[in-house]
Design a protein around this motif. Structure first.
Motif, PDB file in Angstrom:
ATOM      1  N   HIS A  69      -4.753  13.851   9.940  1.00 54.81           N
ATOM      2  CA  HIS A  69      -4.963  14.176   8.527  1.00 54.81           C
ATOM      3  C   HIS A  69      -5.223  12.888   7.749  1.00 54.81           C
ATOM      4  N   TYR A  70      -6.322  12.882   7.018  1.00 56.79           N
ATOM      5  CA  TYR A  70      -6.760  11.667   6.315  1.00 56.79           C
ATOM      6  C   TYR A  70      -5.666  11.078   5.425  1.00 56.79           C
ATOM      7  N   GLU A  71      -4.818  11.919   4.838  1.00 53.92           N
ATOM      8  CA  GLU A  71      -3.868  11.411   3.838  1.00 53.92           C
ATOM      9  C   GLU A  71      -2.899  10.393   4.434  1.00 53.92           C
ATOM     10  N   ASN A  72      -2.707  10.477   5.761  1.00 53.04           N
ATOM     11  CA  ASN A  72      -1.782   9.551   6.394  1.00 53.04           C
ATOM     12  C   ASN A  72      -2.342   8.134   6.500  1.00 53.04           C
ATOM     13  N   TYR A  73      -3.655   8.039   6.406  1.00 54.55           N
ATOM     14  CA  TYR A  73      -4.274   6.728   6.572  1.00 54.55           C
ATOM     15  C   TYR A  73      -4.393   5.949   5.300  1.00 54.55           C
ATOM     16  N   GLY A  74      -4.295   6.646   4.176  1.00 56.43           N
ATOM     17  CA  GLY A  74      -4.626   5.977   2.955  1.00 56.43           C
ATOM     18  C   GLY A  74      -6.128   5.836   2.929  1.00 56.43           C
ATOM     19  N   GLY A  75      -6.625   4.619   2.740  1.00 52.59           N
ATOM     20  CA  GLY A  75      -8.064   4.447   2.615  1.00 52.59           C
ATOM     21  C   GLY A  75      -8.597   3.440   3.608  1.00 52.59           C
ATOM     22  N   THR A  76      -9.859   3.126   3.423  1.00 50.31           N
ATOM     23  CA  THR A  76     -10.552   2.213   4.312  1.00 50.31           C
ATOM     24  C   THR A  76     -10.709   0.853   3.648  1.00 50.31           C
ATOM     25  N   PRO A  77     -10.146  -0.189   4.225  1.00 53.23           N
ATOM     26  CA  PRO A  77     -10.363  -1.510   3.650  1.00 53.23           C
ATOM     27  C   PRO A  77     -11.761  -1.998   4.028  1.00 53.23           C
ATOM     28  N   ILE A  78     -12.331  -2.856   3.216  1.00 56.49           N
ATOM     29  CA  ILE A  78     -13.591  -3.494   3.608  1.00 56.49           C
ATOM     30  C   ILE A  78     -13.208  -4.859   4.170  1.00 56.49           C
ATOM     31  N   LEU A  79     -13.484  -5.061   5.446  1.00 55.53           N
ATOM     32  CA  LEU A  79     -13.095  -6.312   6.097  1.00 55.53           C
ATOM     33  C   LEU A  79     -14.231  -7.323   6.054  1.00 55.53           C
ATOM     34  N   GLY A  80     -13.896  -8.560   5.727  1.00 52.47           N
ATOM     35  CA  GLY A  80     -14.902  -9.620   5.719  1.00 52.47           C
ATOM     36  C   GLY A  80     -15.320 -10.031   4.328  1.00 52.47           C
ATOM     37  N   ILE A  81     -14.731  -9.383   3.309  1.00 55.86           N
ATOM     38  CA  ILE A  81     -15.030  -9.815   1.940  1.00 55.86           C
ATOM     39  C   ILE A  81     -13.861 -10.645   1.412  1.00 55.86           C
ATOM     40  N   ASP A  82     -14.135 -11.296   0.294  1.00 56.28           N
ATOM     41  CA  ASP A  82     -13.245 -12.329  -0.228  1.00 56.28           C
ATOM     42  C   ASP A  82     -11.879 -11.841  -0.718  1.00 56.28           C
ATOM     43  N   LYS A  83     -11.786 -10.592  -1.121  1.00 55.42           N
ATOM     44  CA  LYS A  83     -10.532 -10.066  -1.657  1.00 55.42           C
ATOM     45  C   LYS A  83     -10.293  -8.634  -1.183  1.00 55.42           C
ATOM     46  N   PRO A  84      -9.040  -8.169  -1.218  1.00 55.31           N
ATOM     47  CA  PRO A  84      -8.754  -6.812  -0.724  1.00 55.31           C
ATOM     48  C   PRO A  84      -9.348  -5.708  -1.596  1.00 55.31           C
ATOM     49  N   VAL A  85     -10.180  -4.886  -0.965  1.00 57.64           N
ATOM     50  CA  VAL A  85     -10.751  -3.711  -1.619  1.00 57.64           C
ATOM     51  C   VAL A  85     -10.542  -2.532  -0.679  1.00 57.64           C
ATOM     52  N   ILE A  86     -10.010  -1.441  -1.227  1.00 55.89           N
ATOM     53  CA  ILE A  86      -9.765  -0.258  -0.406  1.00 55.89           C
ATOM     54  C   ILE A  86     -10.475   0.941  -0.995  1.00 55.89           C
ATOM     55  N   ILE A  87     -11.247   1.618  -0.135  1.00 55.90           N
ATOM     56  CA  ILE A  87     -11.999   2.788  -0.567  1.00 55.90           C
ATOM     57  C   ILE A  87     -11.293   4.041  -0.076  1.00 55.90           C
ATOM     58  N   GLY A  88     -10.990   4.935  -0.994  1.00 56.72           N
ATOM     59  CA  GLY A  88     -10.322   6.178  -0.612  1.00 56.72           C
ATOM     60  C   GLY A  88     -11.308   7.303  -0.385  1.00 56.72           C
ATOM     61  N   HIS A  89     -10.873   8.293   0.339  1.00 58.30           N
ATOM     62  CA  HIS A  89     -11.612   9.528   0.578  1.00 58.30           C
ATOM     63  C   HIS A  89     -11.743  10.255  -0.764  1.00 58.30           C
ATOM     64  N   GLY A  90     -12.866  10.918  -0.986  1.00 55.45           N
ATOM     65  CA  GLY A  90     -13.064  11.652  -2.230  1.00 55.45           C
ATOM     66  C   GLY A  90     -11.957  12.671  -2.489  1.00 55.45           C
ATOM     67  N   ILE A  91     -11.424  13.242  -1.416  1.00 56.49           N
ATOM     68  CA  ILE A  91     -10.407  14.290  -1.574  1.00 56.49           C
ATOM     69  C   ILE A  91      -8.982  13.723  -1.592  1.00 56.49           C
ATOM     70  N   SER A  92      -8.855  12.411  -1.803  1.00 50.57           N
ATOM     71  CA  SER A  92      -7.534  11.773  -1.777  1.00 50.57           C
ATOM     72  C   SER A  92      -6.514  12.487  -2.652  1.00 50.57           C
ATOM     73  N   ASN A  93      -5.349  12.739  -2.077  1.00 48.06           N
ATOM     74  CA  ASN A  93      -4.247  13.319  -2.839  1.00 48.06           C
ATOM     75  C   ASN A  93      -3.200  12.232  -3.141  1.00 48.06           C
ATOM     76  N   ASP A  94      -2.071  12.624  -3.727  1.00 47.86           N
ATOM     77  CA  ASP A  94      -1.060  11.642  -4.117  1.00 47.86           C
ATOM     78  C   ASP A  94      -0.565  10.792  -2.945  1.00 47.86           C
ATOM     79  N   LYS A  95      -0.346  11.435  -1.801  1.00 51.01           N
ATOM     80  CA  LYS A  95       0.147  10.708  -0.634  1.00 51.01           C
ATOM     81  C   LYS A  95      -0.884   9.669  -0.164  1.00 51.01           C
ATOM     82  N   ALA A  96      -2.162  10.074  -0.182  1.00 48.95           N
ATOM     83  CA  ALA A  96      -3.222   9.146   0.215  1.00 48.95           C
ATOM     84  C   ALA A  96      -3.254   7.951  -0.743  1.00 48.95           C
ATOM     85  N   PHE A  97      -3.136   8.205  -2.038  1.00 43.64           N
ATOM     86  CA  PHE A  97      -3.150   7.094  -3.013  1.00 43.64           C
ATOM     87  C   PHE A  97      -1.942   6.175  -2.806  1.00 43.64           C
TER      88      PHE A  97
END
Lengths: 308, 308
Positions: free
Chosen positions: B255-283
């Motif tokens: 279940h996607y909510e357990n993962y949280g989001g997807t970090p972008i690796l290789g960029i200068d600072k931490p950025v995390i992209i969430g699934h469009g359907i993200s719920n409270d647990k995912a956030f």
């Protein structure tokens, strides 16, 4: 003589198939006669007129080099089988033996149909609606050109309509998005070829999340991607079985024995390669599969499709 | 303001995260203040000193063209977020909004780390032993060169050790066979690079049938293949849920909510992209993920790994 449980499961599979009295095929059992005969006896089919034992004194092992083994063991069950097929003594050849030797025999003894760039191997995909889809290629061609994928679509579509008896099969390209411009360079170049191909019913791109839904009957991809998908699907069954979920009506359909074997599409005659672990049910299903390929004149239809 | 249930689920996710009194992060809630304030009230966190609301008057919709939207909507929550991140006001940025805009912002406002050919996005893979593996790339780079895959291995390995806290992560190449010479041209050319790479613990090729086993912690592939695998895994959860099997202790972990989001690796600072359907647990999980990236100085470590 091929397969982890050879020749016992092969013979049991023949017995299972012949249980149906309406079957009129003649089954050539190629292998070590001294081993096969007692097995036919114990299965109660030694006197069945639909069986003919053809002695083959040699066996190709799993780790043997395919080309070398075929050349050096002309009396192996695989070499004898291809010889019988090439000379028209049998109409289809099935083995669960050395996959490499089966492919080499298919390519060099049976040969590709004129116009076919590269033969391909498909796999059945169980759909949630109970039907089966076809994924093609699942490993014979790791690197593909767009023209090859376009041919896989024709070959897969012909197999779906003739052997799986799906009417006007929906053909889709496996991709990372549904829009025409999505995907890697291969998909981007393949999409327009599929779209213009009047020999198939192209319905567009399909994402792997929709693999088991009813969006497509034939799903085209390069053999690297297809092999990754196939083995992942196999592991799902394995995991389900470990977790006592294998009796779920959908998950149970991932069991290899239900598929029989993998036909090689694009060659001159029907050849079916079985999984090394093939059991009696798998062998019986492979015979049924071969029967359908013969009955539908599958290879002749492919020939006319590829006639310039 | 991003995600199907924005901003309500985002605020609820913040509340869930702040339930833990030991958390000392300062959370900037970027968006329409008039919408956010009542939600903070109803979650009982309006007076929490760990929250700061930053008003953003505009919103980028799902179907907007990323580059155009970011340029034309400087007051959007995504544009404001990237501005705060680029100027050092915040240490990490999370959004479940327009994925394209998040990627464009990451690439052009935050930028790649010097020496990184292409940033990449990984996905967690639940393993049967309860741990998580990492699959990288899962869609940012459909076509890859061997040198890129070699870098994904370094980036994924660093994420596994620093953020997932896996000691000396085992890195494998996703392939159609275990032998070194197997695979498509990309894999064949990548294998020797990984083997010679002293920055990683390369354990060889891995087949997709072993994806969920303990053979590897970081599994490297091109973004086309990774995206196919990811979406197929997502569909397995979906199918399991439809069949009332979603409470199985393994399947539930897809279940996607357990993962949280997807970090972008290789960029200068931490950025995390969430699934469009993200719920409270995912956030909430995405905030924890960002916290771990900050705490481990992940981006600085990547910089030193790529310093010539």
């Amino acid at each position: 003589m091929g397969g982890d449980y050879a020749p016992s499961e092969a013979v049991k599979g023949v017995a299972l198939y012949l249980n149906d009295d309406s079957k009129t095929c003649l089954i050539y059992c190629i292998g070590n006669e001294a081993e096969i005969q007692p097995l036919l006896d114990s299965c109660g089919i030694a006197a069945d007129p639909r069986i003919k034992v053809v002695h083959a004194a040699q066996t190709i092992g799993y780790n043997e080099h395919p080309t070398k083994a075929l050349k050096e063991k002309p009396e192996s069950s695989i070499a004898v089988g291809f010889h019988l097929l090439a000379t028209g003594k049998i109409h289809a050849f099935i083995s669960a033996g050395n996959t490499g030797a089966m492919l080499v025999g298919a390519m060099y003894t049976i040969k590709s149909i004129e116009g076919v760039l590269r033969p391909t191997i498909p796999s059945l995909v169980p759909k949630l609606n109970g039907a089966n889809g076809l994924l093609v290629d699942v490993g014979l061609n790791a690197d593909c050109k767009p023209e090859q994928l376009n041919q896989f679509a024709i070959l897969g579509s012909a197999y779906a309509s003739n052997v799986l008896q799906i009417d006007n099969p929906k053909v889709a390209l496996l991709n990372v998005g549904e829009e025409a411009e999505k995907g890697n360079l291969l998909c981007q170049a393949t999409y327009p070829l599929l779209k213009e191909n009047t020999a198939i019913n192209f319905v567009g791109n399909i994402e792997s999340r929709d693999l088991f839904k009813d969006k497509a009957d034939v799903i085209v991809c390069d053999g690297f991607t297809g092999n990754i998908v196939l083995k992942m699907a196999e592991s799902i069954y394995e995991i389900a079985a470990e977790r006592q979920l294998e009796n779920d009506s959908f998950l149970s359909r991932f069991h290899y024995e239900n598929y029989g074997g993998t036909p090689i599409l694009g060659i001159d005659k029907p050849v079916i390669i079985g999984h090394g672990i093939s059991n009696d049910k798998a062998f019986s299903n492979m015979i049924i599969q071969a029967e359908q390929m013969i009955a539908s004149a599958f290879c002749s239809k492919i020939k006319s499709l590829f006639k310039a």
